[in-house]
Design a protein around this motif. Structure first.
Motif, PDB file in Angstrom:
ATOM      1  N   TRP A 115       0.856  -1.180  -0.101  1.00 48.66           N
ATOM      2  CA  TRP A 115      -0.113  -0.006   0.098  1.00 48.66           C
ATOM      3  C   TRP A 115       0.869   1.335   0.084  1.00 48.66           C
ATOM      4  O   TRP A 115       0.554   2.154  -0.694  1.00 48.66           O
ATOM      5  N   VAL A 116       2.010   1.258   0.886  1.00 56.30           N
ATOM      6  CA  VAL A 116       2.752   2.603   0.850  1.00 56.30           C
ATOM      7  C   VAL A 116       3.507   2.521  -0.738  1.00 56.30           C
ATOM      8  O   VAL A 116       3.523   3.721  -0.984  1.00 56.30           O
ATOM      9  N   ILE A 117       3.917   1.472  -1.200  1.00 57.22           N
ATOM     10  CA  ILE A 117       4.715   1.660  -2.200  1.00 57.22           C
ATOM     11  C   ILE A 117       3.877   2.036  -3.182  1.00 57.22           C
ATOM     12  O   ILE A 117       4.171   2.963  -4.228  1.00 57.22           O
ATOM     13  N   ALA A 118       2.506   1.671  -3.459  1.00 56.39           N
ATOM     14  CA  ALA A 118       1.520   2.063  -4.536  1.00 56.39           C
ATOM     15  C   ALA A 118       1.331   3.546  -4.266  1.00 56.39           C
ATOM     16  O   ALA A 118       1.340   4.453  -5.425  1.00 56.39           O
ATOM     17  N   VAL A 119       0.841   4.037  -3.269  1.00 56.66           N
ATOM     18  CA  VAL A 119       0.599   5.523  -2.927  1.00 56.66           C
ATOM     19  C   VAL A 119       1.815   6.293  -3.059  1.00 56.66           C
ATOM     20  O   VAL A 119       1.752   7.341  -3.797  1.00 56.66           O
ATOM     21  N   ALA A 120       3.078   5.676  -2.727  1.00 58.77           N
ATOM     22  CA  ALA A 120       4.309   6.705  -3.046  1.00 58.77           C
ATOM     23  C   ALA A 120       4.607   6.943  -4.380  1.00 58.77           C
ATOM     24  O   ALA A 120       4.890   7.738  -4.939  1.00 58.77           O
ATOM     25  N   THR A 121       4.329   5.809  -5.087  1.00 61.32           N
ATOM     26  CA  THR A 121       4.510   6.052  -6.703  1.00 61.32           C
ATOM     27  C   THR A 121       3.659   6.878  -7.364  1.00 61.32           C
ATOM     28  O   THR A 121       4.117   7.588  -8.323  1.00 61.32           O
ATOM     29  N   ILE A 122       2.499   7.084  -6.975  1.00 60.31           N
ATOM     30  CA  ILE A 122       1.691   8.066  -7.312  1.00 60.31           C
ATOM     31  C   ILE A 122       1.863   9.195  -7.068  1.00 60.31           C
ATOM     32  O   ILE A 122       2.080  10.187  -7.814  1.00 60.31           O
ATOM     33  N   VAL A 123       2.091   9.455  -5.694  1.00 58.41           N
ATOM     34  CA  VAL A 123       2.290  10.983  -5.091  1.00 58.41           C
ATOM     35  C   VAL A 123       3.618  11.438  -5.669  1.00 58.41           C
ATOM     36  O   VAL A 123       3.676  12.782  -6.114  1.00 58.41           O
ATOM     37  N   PHE A 124       4.444  10.787  -5.612  1.00 59.27           N
ATOM     38  CA  PHE A 124       6.115  11.495  -6.035  1.00 59.27           C
ATOM     39  C   PHE A 124       6.060  11.355  -7.610  1.00 59.27           C
ATOM     40  O   PHE A 124       6.713  12.099  -7.915  1.00 59.27           O
ATOM     41  N   GLY A 125       5.100  10.596  -8.278  1.00 59.38           N
ATOM     42  CA  GLY A 125       5.143  10.975  -9.737  1.00 59.38           C
ATOM     43  C   GLY A 125       4.486  12.232 -10.101  1.00 59.38           C
ATOM     44  O   GLY A 125       4.957  12.888 -10.999  1.00 59.38           O
ATOM     45  N   LEU A 126       3.527  12.552  -9.309  1.00 61.83           N
ATOM     46  CA  LEU A 126       2.797  13.944  -9.387  1.00 61.83           C
ATOM     47  C   LEU A 126       3.791  14.785  -9.210  1.00 61.83           C
ATOM     48  O   LEU A 126       3.789  16.144  -9.757  1.00 61.83           O
ATOM     49  N   LEU A 127       4.355  14.869  -8.159  1.00 58.79           N
ATOM     50  CA  LEU A 127       5.466  15.702  -7.668  1.00 58.79           C
ATOM     51  C   LEU A 127       6.611  16.041  -8.851  1.00 58.79           C
ATOM     52  O   LEU A 127       6.874  17.020  -9.120  1.00 58.79           O
ATOM     53  N   LEU A 128       6.975  14.946  -9.512  1.00 58.85           N
ATOM     54  CA  LEU A 128       7.926  15.076 -10.350  1.00 58.85           C
ATOM     55  C   LEU A 128       7.304  15.777 -11.725  1.00 58.85           C
ATOM     56  O   LEU A 128       7.791  16.686 -12.310  1.00 58.85           O
ATOM     57  N   TRP A 129       6.268  15.546 -11.987  1.00 56.95           N
ATOM     58  CA  TRP A 129       5.491  16.168 -13.275  1.00 56.95           C
ATOM     59  C   TRP A 129       5.420  17.758 -12.655  1.00 56.95           C
ATOM     60  O   TRP A 129       5.837  18.727 -13.603  1.00 56.95           O
ATOM     61  N   TRP A 130       4.988  17.962 -11.496  1.00 54.98           N
ATOM     62  CA  TRP A 130       4.973  19.496 -10.991  1.00 54.98           C
ATOM     63  C   TRP A 130       6.183  20.230 -11.140  1.00 54.98           C
ATOM     64  O   TRP A 130       6.427  21.478 -11.490  1.00 54.98           O
ATOM     65  N   ALA A 131       7.338  19.392 -10.506  1.00 54.68           N
ATOM     66  CA  ALA A 131       8.465  19.931 -10.574  1.00 54.68           C
ATOM     67  C   ALA A 131       9.070  20.585 -12.232  1.00 54.68           C
ATOM     68  O   ALA A 131       9.642  21.449 -12.355  1.00 54.68           O
TER      69      ALA A 131
END
Length: 268
Positions: A115-131
């Protein structure tokens, strides 16, 4: 371990270690989909050794110049751009070492879940897009400075959270500093050298203490396949990054995270 499993897991490690898509997210897929057992500490050490050798070989000239310039700076020879970059890499390594030393066991115990891996994969992917959308894309890696190096090091420490992606979060932090995509990626790759070495040394110490039985054929396959795949990954990523940007990796992370959440929900 069957040779096919060893080859597949080494390929996954080699290709995903240096892409901003989270190697930990991919390494749980075989266990979730196929029910494969954990590959064992010896194999972990082997695939990380292959990745380390790949990045050292690819950046062998840069590393040699940085190392000699750093040594000259220690012996009173003064500083140049290469020695300052070497000191920045060293500084950027410290936060992850400190966090790993004091919180590593807690993270492994409480955060290493699907669960942590799945959520982190999505959240930090969105952060990469924003950056990437907000990035100035003007500086090179030699303009990082000690504050930037410390910022990148703190970002690297976040990668101890499974699913974050060490490559992804350091690329994100580099873009936030105004580095070009190529510069952020190169700094990220150079940062990986000491951190992979230290993590592998720690695993090796634990492996020796455990006196575990290991399959030398699987270890050999792990080193060779992860080396070749990681080398290919670094070359292709740097060659294509300016052309394709980070959006394909962001979309891939979102899709992967959604698939993991669906699979975990189905198993619950």
């Amino acid at each position: 371990m069957m040779e096919v499993q060893a080859i597949l897991l080494a390929l996954i490690q080699g290709f995903t270690e240096f892409l901003p898509i989270s190697s930990s997210a991919h390494l749980i897929l075989p266990s979730v989909l196929l029910g494969w057992r954990d590959q064992g500490m010896a194999f972990d050490v082997a695939v990380h050794l292959g990745s380390l050798l790949a990045v050292l070989y690819y950046f062998r000239r840069e590393v040699a110049v940085m190392a000699s310039s750093w040594w000259l700076s220690l012996s009173g020879g003064g500083h140049n751009a290469e020695s300052r970059l070497a000191w920045c890499i060293i500084l950027a390594t410290i936060p992850a070492c400190v966090v790993g030393l004091f919180l590593g066991d807690w993270i492994s115990r409480y955060l290493r879940s699907g669960w942590v891996i799945a959520v982190a994969t999505i959240v930090f992917g969105l952060l990469l897009w924003w950056a990437d959308r907000m990035a100035g894309l003007q500086k090179n890696e030699y303009q990082t400075g000690w504050r930037g190096a410390l910022w990148l090091g703190c970002a690297q420490a976040l990668a101890l959270i499974p699913g974050t992606s060490r490559s992804g979060i350091t690329l994100t932090a580099g873009l936030m500093l105004g580095l070009t995509r190529q510069a952020a990626a190169r700094f990220s790759f150079l940062m990986s050298i000491p951190i992979i070495f230290l993590a592998g040394s720690h695993q090796t110490k634990d492996l020796i203490g455990a006196e575990a039985v290991m399959s030398w054929s699987a270890v050999g396959v792990g080193v060779l396949v992860s080396f070749v795949s990681a080398l290919a990954c670094i070359h292709l990523f740097l060659a294509l990054l300016n052309r394709i940007g980070v959006l394909p990796f962001v979309l891939y992370r979102l899709g992967l995270g959604a698939v993991l959440l669906w699979m975990l929900s189905a198993q619950a």
